[in-house]
Design a protein around this motif. Sequence first.
Motif, PDB file in Angstrom:
ATOM      1  N   SER A  36      -9.447  42.307  49.222  1.00 18.28           N
ATOM      2  CA  SER A  36      -8.188  41.657  49.565  1.00 18.28           C
ATOM      3  C   SER A  36      -7.242  42.633  50.255  1.00 18.28           C
ATOM      4  CB  SER A  36      -7.528  41.096  48.299  1.00 18.28           C
ATOM      5  OG  SER A  36      -6.320  40.479  48.607  1.00 18.28           O
ATOM      6  N   ARG A  37      -7.204  43.844  49.744  1.00 22.47           N
ATOM      7  CA  ARG A  37      -6.307  44.852  50.284  1.00 22.47           C
ATOM      8  C   ARG A  37      -6.698  45.281  51.699  1.00 22.47           C
ATOM      9  NH1 ARG A  37      -5.172  49.620  46.497  1.00 22.47           N
ATOM     10  NH2 ARG A  37      -3.844  48.032  45.646  1.00 22.47           N
ATOM     11  N   TYR A  38      -7.982  45.508  51.923  1.00 24.17           N
ATOM     12  CA  TYR A  38      -8.404  46.094  53.188  1.00 24.17           C
ATOM     13  C   TYR A  38      -9.015  45.114  54.190  1.00 24.17           C
ATOM     14  CZ  TYR A  38      -7.438  50.470  50.906  1.00 24.17           C
ATOM     15  OH  TYR A  38      -6.810  51.489  50.246  1.00 24.17           O
ATOM     16  N   GLY A  40      -8.375  41.564  54.035  1.00 20.48           N
ATOM     17  CA  GLY A  40      -7.501  40.412  54.214  1.00 20.48           C
ATOM     18  C   GLY A  40      -8.276  39.110  54.064  1.00 20.48           C
ATOM     19  N   GLN A  41      -7.580  38.015  54.015  1.00 22.59           N
ATOM     20  CA  GLN A  41      -8.153  36.684  53.891  1.00 22.59           C
ATOM     21  C   GLN A  41      -9.221  36.602  52.803  1.00 22.59           C
ATOM     22  OE1 GLN A  41      -9.442  35.544  57.796  1.00 22.59           O
ATOM     23  NE2 GLN A  41      -7.368  35.215  58.513  1.00 22.59           N
ATOM     24  N   ASN A  43      -9.109  36.254  48.535  1.00 30.14           N
ATOM     25  CA  ASN A  43      -8.189  36.110  47.424  1.00 30.14           C
ATOM     26  C   ASN A  43      -8.934  35.546  46.211  1.00 30.14           C
ATOM     27  OD1 ASN A  43      -6.180  35.103  45.642  1.00 30.14           O
ATOM     28  ND2 ASN A  43      -4.731  34.910  47.336  1.00 30.14           N
TER      29      ASN A  43
END
Length: 160
Positions: A36-38, A40-41, A43
């Motif tokens: 999630s941090r690196y 993205g999209q 979750n």
Amino acid sequence: MMAKYNLVLRKKILAQIPEVQKCFQCGTCTSTCTASRYLGQFNPREIVYKCLQGDKKVFGDYLFRCITCNRCNQYCPQGVNPFDVIIKLKNIAYQEGLLTDEKKAELDAVYTSILESGSTFVVNDTVKRQREKFGLRKLGFDNKAIQALFEEKKPVVNLE
């Protein structure tokens, strides 16, 4: 706007992945998630929420963005085990034909590679030549046990 629930699909998902019912949507899994941090999209909290809604969109290719760091499990205060939920959803998506053709081809290549060499990456002729050049052993193993596991493909969830 009120969320729409597909109660039939929700019931089928919960039958296979009952642990999602313990989730109270705190978001700890997502806040600790490396993907999630690196990337993205991605979750994990939203994935669990979609399971609870019976949302068919939960079976998207984005499930494969999970990098299996297991941080979500380490920090989940409810013991939901989001990593295990994601693995189960990947299996359901594959077995029920819910993946894009591109993702299915990619997974089929990994499957073939595992059966042929015991490796999750495709061992092409260049890799074989390099291994030979450096005096490394040929990749391969007795794959009967692995093959038996793959042949036990049983539908996990019937989505119809």
